[in-house]
Design a protein around this motif. Structure first.
Motif, PDB file in Angstrom:
ATOM      1  N   VAL A 218      -3.794  10.193   0.578  1.00  0.00           N
ATOM      2  CA  VAL A 218      -3.042  10.231   1.837  1.00  0.00           C
ATOM      3  C   VAL A 218      -3.693   9.331   2.885  1.00  0.00           C
ATOM      4  N   LYS A 219      -5.011   9.387   2.992  1.00  0.00           N
ATOM      5  CA  LYS A 219      -5.732   8.548   3.954  1.00  0.00           C
ATOM      6  C   LYS A 219      -5.493   7.071   3.699  1.00  0.00           C
ATOM      7  N   ILE A 221      -2.995   5.648   2.156  1.00  0.00           N
ATOM      8  CA  ILE A 221      -1.601   5.272   2.425  1.00  0.00           C
ATOM      9  C   ILE A 221      -1.361   5.136   3.928  1.00  0.00           C
ATOM     10  N   LEU A 222      -1.842   6.093   4.710  1.00  0.00           N
ATOM     11  CA  LEU A 222      -1.660   6.030   6.158  1.00  0.00           C
ATOM     12  C   LEU A 222      -2.371   4.828   6.757  1.00  0.00           C
ATOM     13  N   ALA A 223      -3.499   4.450   6.155  1.00  0.00           N
ATOM     14  CA  ALA A 223      -4.267   3.313   6.667  1.00  0.00           C
ATOM     15  C   ALA A 223      -3.497   1.999   6.555  1.00  0.00           C
ATOM     16  N   THR A 224      -2.550   1.928   5.626  1.00  0.00           N
ATOM     17  CA  THR A 224      -1.775   0.696   5.470  1.00  0.00           C
ATOM     18  C   THR A 224      -0.917   0.408   6.702  1.00  0.00           C
ATOM     19  N   LYS A 225      -0.611   1.453   7.472  1.00  0.00           N
ATOM     20  CA  LYS A 225       0.200   1.294   8.688  1.00  0.00           C
ATOM     21  C   LYS A 225      -0.584   1.685   9.938  1.00  0.00           C
ATOM     22  N   ASP A 226      -1.898   1.776   9.805  1.00  0.00           N
ATOM     23  CA  ASP A 226      -2.766   2.131  10.940  1.00  0.00           C
ATOM     24  C   ASP A 226      -2.344   3.435  11.611  1.00  0.00           C
ATOM     25  N   ILE A 227      -1.963   4.412  10.806  1.00  0.00           N
ATOM     26  CA  ILE A 227      -1.576   5.725  11.323  1.00  0.00           C
ATOM     27  C   ILE A 227      -2.782   6.649  11.269  1.00  0.00           C
ATOM     28  N   SER A 228      -3.101   7.232  12.402  1.00  0.00           N
ATOM     29  CA  SER A 228      -4.277   8.092  12.482  1.00  0.00           C
ATOM     30  C   SER A 228      -3.878   9.524  12.826  1.00  0.00           C
ATOM     31  N   LEU A 229      -3.955  10.395  11.826  1.00  0.00           N
ATOM     32  CA  LEU A 229      -3.736  11.830  12.011  1.00  0.00           C
ATOM     33  C   LEU A 229      -4.858  12.569  11.288  1.00  0.00           C
ATOM     34  N   PRO A 230      -5.405  13.625  11.895  1.00  0.00           N
ATOM     35  CA  PRO A 230      -6.442  14.400  11.201  1.00  0.00           C
ATOM     36  C   PRO A 230      -5.902  14.956   9.885  1.00  0.00           C
ATOM     37  N   ILE A 231      -6.717  14.886   8.837  1.00  0.00           N
ATOM     38  CA  ILE A 231      -6.324  15.414   7.531  1.00  0.00           C
ATOM     39  C   ILE A 231      -7.327  16.490   7.126  1.00  0.00           C
TER      40      ILE A 231
END
Length: 314
Positions: A218-219, A221-231
């Motif tokens: 998940v981390k 994948i989110l990094a590909t769009k620079d999305i930062s949410l606590p996991i």
């Protein structure tokens, strides 16, 4: 009722338009409940004016479509029509009415999570009677998105993930560990956890191994769009206590003794849908595998995008 945005590798409407369906679902749910509750309060009255107006609007839109595309099962987007098997006699108590509404809503959710207007997946029957899936959907607020054991496609290879719960403020990767009555789990950092039970003492695979793999996925994948949410990684048991020396970083281990606290925390959480939450869901869905078949009514003609847009607005 939480929103089911993905099951395994089934095609879903949320991957078709992630920013549209979450708000549309909340609106349809509210409107359908208001109509149902009004019928329950005033059983002797005719159909409410707003419902009659809605039906006329629907008929007007459908009349614009080509005859070959007039398939009610394909275009219907109202929760009301998902309840076609509903008995004429409504329940006597309000609690029974709510439960009946939630059960019908579950079928509506399953439709959205396994089909689009043009395609549908062949769904295993077990998901319609899956008690854990039903529990997660019916007991959590609308602003939670659930990915139920999604299958990601990474470098053209399928990778199955754990349950993913996406809230407006964080993402939780969850694994339920529920054993026989009176069994106790002893958590540790080793590859296996110890189970003490009247039946037999044994070892089970450490659930954190799978959770760490899903978290890492998940981390990335989110990094590909620079999305930062606590996991966070979460091990849950509603049925058995879990004992441990200390919780690993960004991890919650919740047994039966403190499960209700976690549950109430989720139930009481209040927040509107957030843009970053929907973006996170969108990019995760874009990396998911989807297996589906084209609906028969769309086999002969791949045009009709205007028809789709008009019908989906209903």
């Amino acid at each position: 009722m939480a929103q089911l945005i993905k099951i395994q590798d089934y095609i879903t409407r949320y991957e078709w338009d992630t920013f549209r369906y979450p708000t549309q679902y909340i609106r349809l749910k509210r409107e359908s409940w208001d109509r149902l509750y009004d019928r329950w309060i005033n059983p002797e009255e005719n159909m409410p004016p707003e419902e009659a107006s809605y039906s006329e609007e629907t008929a007007t839109i459908f009349s614009k479509l080509k005859n070959k595309f007039l398939r009610k099962a394909v275009y219907s987007e109202t929760i009301q029509e998902e309840e076609s098997s509903e008995a004429e006699e409504l329940p006597e108590s309000e609690q029974e009415l709510k439960q009946e509404f939630l059960d019908n809503l579950l079928n509506f959710q399953m439709k959205w999570a396994t089909s689009t207007v043009t395609h549908k997946s062949i769904v295993a029957k077990k998901y319609y009677s899956d008690s854990l899936l039903k529990y997660l959907l019916q007991r959590f607020p609308d602003t939670y998105f659930i990915m139920y054991y999604p299958i990601f496609s990474i470098r053209q290879a399928p990778v199955e993930g754990d349950i993913i719960l996406i809230s407006p403020v964080e993402i939780e990767v969850i694994q339920f560990v529920e054993l026989e009555e009176e069994a106790v789990l002893m958590a540790g950092e080793e590859r296996t956890w110890h189970v003490e039970s009247p039946v037999e003492n044994r070892k089970i695979l450490n659930p954190l191994i799978s959770l760490k793999r899903t978290e890492k996925l998940v981390k990335s994948i989110l990094a590909t769009k620079d999305i930062s949410l606590p996991i966070k990684k979460v091990v849950l048991s509603r049925t058995n206590p879990i004992y441990f020396a200390s919780e690993p970083y960004q991890t919650r281990i919740i047994g039966s003794t403190n499960y209700i606290d976690w549950f109430n925390e989720k139930r009481s959480f209040q927040s509107p849908l957030k843009n970053i939450q929907i973006k996170a869901a969108e990019v995760l869905l874009s990396y998911c595998q989807s297996t589906s078949l084209k609906r028969p009514e769309w086999e002969e003609d791949d045009s009709g995008s205007i028809a789709i847009e008009e019908a989906e607005d209903v």
